[in-house]
Design a protein around this motif. Sequence first.
Motif, PDB file in Angstrom:
ATOM      1  N   CYS A 176       0.817  -1.229   0.000  1.00 29.48           N
ATOM      2  CA  CYS A 176       0.000   0.000   0.000  1.00 29.48           C
ATOM      3  C   CYS A 176       0.843   1.267   0.000  1.00 29.48           C
ATOM      4  N   TRP A 177       1.894   1.316   0.798  1.00 26.64           N
ATOM      5  CA  TRP A 177       2.621   2.565   1.020  1.00 26.64           C
ATOM      6  C   TRP A 177       3.313   3.130  -0.217  1.00 26.64           C
ATOM      7  N   PRO A 178       3.977   2.339  -1.060  1.00 23.14           N
ATOM      8  CA  PRO A 178       4.676   2.956  -2.196  1.00 23.14           C
ATOM      9  C   PRO A 178       3.775   3.685  -3.174  1.00 23.14           C
ATOM     10  N   VAL A 179       2.483   3.360  -3.212  1.00 22.96           N
ATOM     11  CA  VAL A 179       1.578   4.009  -4.166  1.00 22.96           C
ATOM     12  C   VAL A 179       1.056   5.336  -3.622  1.00 22.96           C
ATOM     13  N   MET A 180       1.210   5.585  -2.316  1.00 22.38           N
ATOM     14  CA  MET A 180       0.666   6.790  -1.694  1.00 22.38           C
ATOM     15  C   MET A 180       1.633   7.953  -1.932  1.00 22.38           C
ATOM     16  N   ILE A 205      10.972   1.119   2.085  1.00 21.71           N
ATOM     17  CA  ILE A 205      11.128   2.569   2.276  1.00 21.71           C
ATOM     18  C   ILE A 205      11.678   3.279   1.035  1.00 21.71           C
ATOM     19  N   PRO A 206      12.681   2.761   0.325  1.00 22.30           N
ATOM     20  CA  PRO A 206      13.156   3.491  -0.868  1.00 22.30           C
ATOM     21  C   PRO A 206      12.105   3.689  -1.943  1.00 22.30           C
ATOM     22  N   ASN A 207      11.044   2.869  -1.948  1.00 23.54           N
ATOM     23  CA  ASN A 207       9.986   3.029  -2.942  1.00 23.54           C
ATOM     24  C   ASN A 207       8.962   4.089  -2.553  1.00 23.54           C
ATOM     25  N   ILE A 208       8.973   4.539  -1.302  1.00 20.59           N
ATOM     26  CA  ILE A 208       8.074   5.616  -0.855  1.00 20.59           C
ATOM     27  C   ILE A 208       8.819   6.920  -1.097  1.00 20.59           C
ATOM     28  N   VAL A 209       8.543   7.553  -2.192  1.00 21.50           N
ATOM     29  CA  VAL A 209       9.402   8.637  -2.681  1.00 21.50           C
ATOM     30  C   VAL A 209       9.391   9.834  -1.736  1.00 21.50           C
ATOM     31  N   ASN A 210       8.239  10.209  -1.202  1.00 21.94           N
ATOM     32  CA  ASN A 210       8.122  11.416  -0.394  1.00 21.94           C
ATOM     33  C   ASN A 210       8.228  11.165   1.099  1.00 21.94           C
ATOM     34  N   SER A 234      17.735   5.115   0.922  1.00 21.69           N
ATOM     35  CA  SER A 234      16.646   5.560   1.802  1.00 21.69           C
ATOM     36  C   SER A 234      16.449   7.072   1.702  1.00 21.69           C
ATOM     37  N   PRO A 235      15.207   7.548   1.571  1.00 18.81           N
ATOM     38  CA  PRO A 235      14.959   8.991   1.520  1.00 18.81           C
ATOM     39  C   PRO A 235      14.744   9.624   2.887  1.00 18.81           C
ATOM     40  N   LEU A 236      14.948   8.887   3.982  1.00 13.32           N
ATOM     41  CA  LEU A 236      14.628   9.389   5.314  1.00 13.32           C
ATOM     42  C   LEU A 236      15.517  10.569   5.681  1.00 13.32           C
ATOM     43  N   GLN A 237      14.874  11.568   6.297  1.00 13.42           N
ATOM     44  CA  GLN A 237      15.599  12.713   6.841  1.00 13.42           C
ATOM     45  C   GLN A 237      15.538  12.758   8.362  1.00 13.42           C
ATOM     46  N   ASN A 238      14.495  12.206   8.951  1.00 15.62           N
ATOM     47  CA  ASN A 238      14.329  12.195  10.403  1.00 15.62           C
ATOM     48  C   ASN A 238      14.020  10.764  10.841  1.00 15.62           C
ATOM     49  N   LEU A 239      14.819  10.240  11.771  1.00 17.88           N
ATOM     50  CA  LEU A 239      14.655   8.881  12.267  1.00 17.88           C
ATOM     51  C   LEU A 239      14.691   8.910  13.782  1.00 17.88           C
ATOM     52  N   SER A 240      13.667   8.329  14.411  1.00 14.40           N
ATOM     53  CA  SER A 240      13.572   8.266  15.865  1.00 14.40           C
ATOM     54  C   SER A 240      13.566   6.808  16.293  1.00 14.40           C
ATOM     55  N   LEU A 241      14.546   6.440  17.141  1.00 12.62           N
ATOM     56  CA  LEU A 241      14.687   5.079  17.652  1.00 12.62           C
ATOM     57  C   LEU A 241      14.763   5.107  19.180  1.00 12.62           C
TER      58      LEU A 241
END
Length: 563
Positions: A176-180, A205-210, A234-241
């Motif tokens: 579902c997520w990559p198409v959103m 995650i790399p397929n979820i462009v935005n 990976s397009p991530l800019q903010n990661l919380s762990l």
Amino acid sequence: MKPGRTKTTLYAIANRVKMGKKVEKSLKEKNQSAVSQDEDDPNKTPEPYNCTGNFQADFTELCKRNNMAVIPPVVHRARPPTSQSQVESSKPEKGKEKGKTSAQQQQSEAEPDPELLEGEPVEQPPKTFVLKEKFEYFKPSVQVEMENYDKPDTVTEIFIRGWKIDETMMATFAQCWPVMEKLHTINLWNTGLAGETLTMMANCIPNIVNLRTLIVDGNCVEAENWHELISEESPLQNLSLRHCGITDKGAQSLGTAIGSVKKVNMKLISLNLAGNMIGDLGAEHIAMGLRMNRTLMSLSLASNQIKDKGAIKLGEVLSRFPLSHEEVVERRKQFSEKGSPDRNKSPPPSRRADSKDRPGSVRSSSHADKDKKAGKPSGKKKDGKGGKDAKEEEKHDKTKGGKKEKEEKGGQKKDSRGGKASIAADTKTAGKGKGKGKDKGKGPAVQEVEDAGASDFVNPLTDAADFIDGQLLVAGNRVLINLNLSRNCIGEHGLAALLKAMQYQTTLTHDSKSSGTGLMRIGVYKNKVSTDSEVLAKLTEFMMPKDPFYKPPPQTPDGDSNS
């Protein structure tokens, strides 16, 4: 026409009609039986479902196809109600709307207050929450934020909290997520992620462009493969762990993913590792990642197990650090690639015409070596050819600066300025490949920075370097502006190293601000240091003016106001 013939024709027509109806009935029965067989056949694979971007419809359909007993509903995320002041502030502009609002206000004023009718105050039901059925709040659901609630394909944020996401559910989300197209935030709090589900999400995650923000707090993964979330794709800019049970093992893989000699993460801006079990060794690995990384701006290591040794390593990477052997080799490689792009090119045509067997630069260098061994000057003619090469060698030997030929690339330059100058000369000749006599006033570090400034991303290894005590030191990370080390086990020595690093950063930023402003906020409260510590007071006082949220106290009027 005779009556007998008419009867026979009518009978024939009736028989034909009956036969046609029988054929139609048999065909219908065959079709129905074929459909029922298709429905009853469990081995037949259904057609693959293509997601449309409507998250609610896609998620529900995929859950049905996976034969899930309970399908979590997709609901809008609850929002706090708007305050009365905000409602009053939004006043209408048009005259008609003003008239309507005034009439509504008059009607509301005309209605009697129930509190005043009975004479006693009646407690009205609160308007800050909505009543639901028993245990409705604890049932699994997928909360969403939408850009436009009238358009179901504008989901921007997804919140899942307090229920386990297994491999089947993660596979559903991965479809579902990559198409959103509008999705930019995913929040999975305490969802029982495992190593396999984390890998599935990392591959998605790399397929979820935005996608820009990922929050996976409260998920203790035994494999600690968190580094897969911040791969190169990976397009991530903010990661919380936060509170993920990350140890030194997970910190090592994260530090390598942040930055190493071979590859550097160029997109991650904020990393939150608060509430884990990272010690001095893990802090050292993260500091190693910060040596090469020049993108990360905010790092939180609060509520961990970092002591003085880890704080000293972090202070070292923020001030200046010595290069390892691998980093020195990579530094020279960077200079050789950037400074001499025509190193492997063939000599010009004129040079080829003069030299029949091989380039003159190679011949001259070999002859120079022979002359040195024989104790004779290299400018004499012993080749027997008497061409232009011998004349050029005589001219170059008679010059004051002792210049070599511009085409010469195989020889090494001599320098009588000591060890520091010789190492800098090696890097310079590897970067430029040409010796100049006019650069005596300039240091070698300045030339190295000029050579490395041609590309968009400047490798930190190509910064200005100082050769001290047998080590090559380069300036540390000045891009990181926020560091949180609160609630750790740092003592006086660790705080002193951090204070020294901040003072050194200030001297660098005064000289040049091209590489960053340096640390602007640092949190060190609730460590193993008393509140009356002199080092803590100096560090707090030194960093206070740098804080962008700091407001200096108002200046009290002096003699001018009294007069």
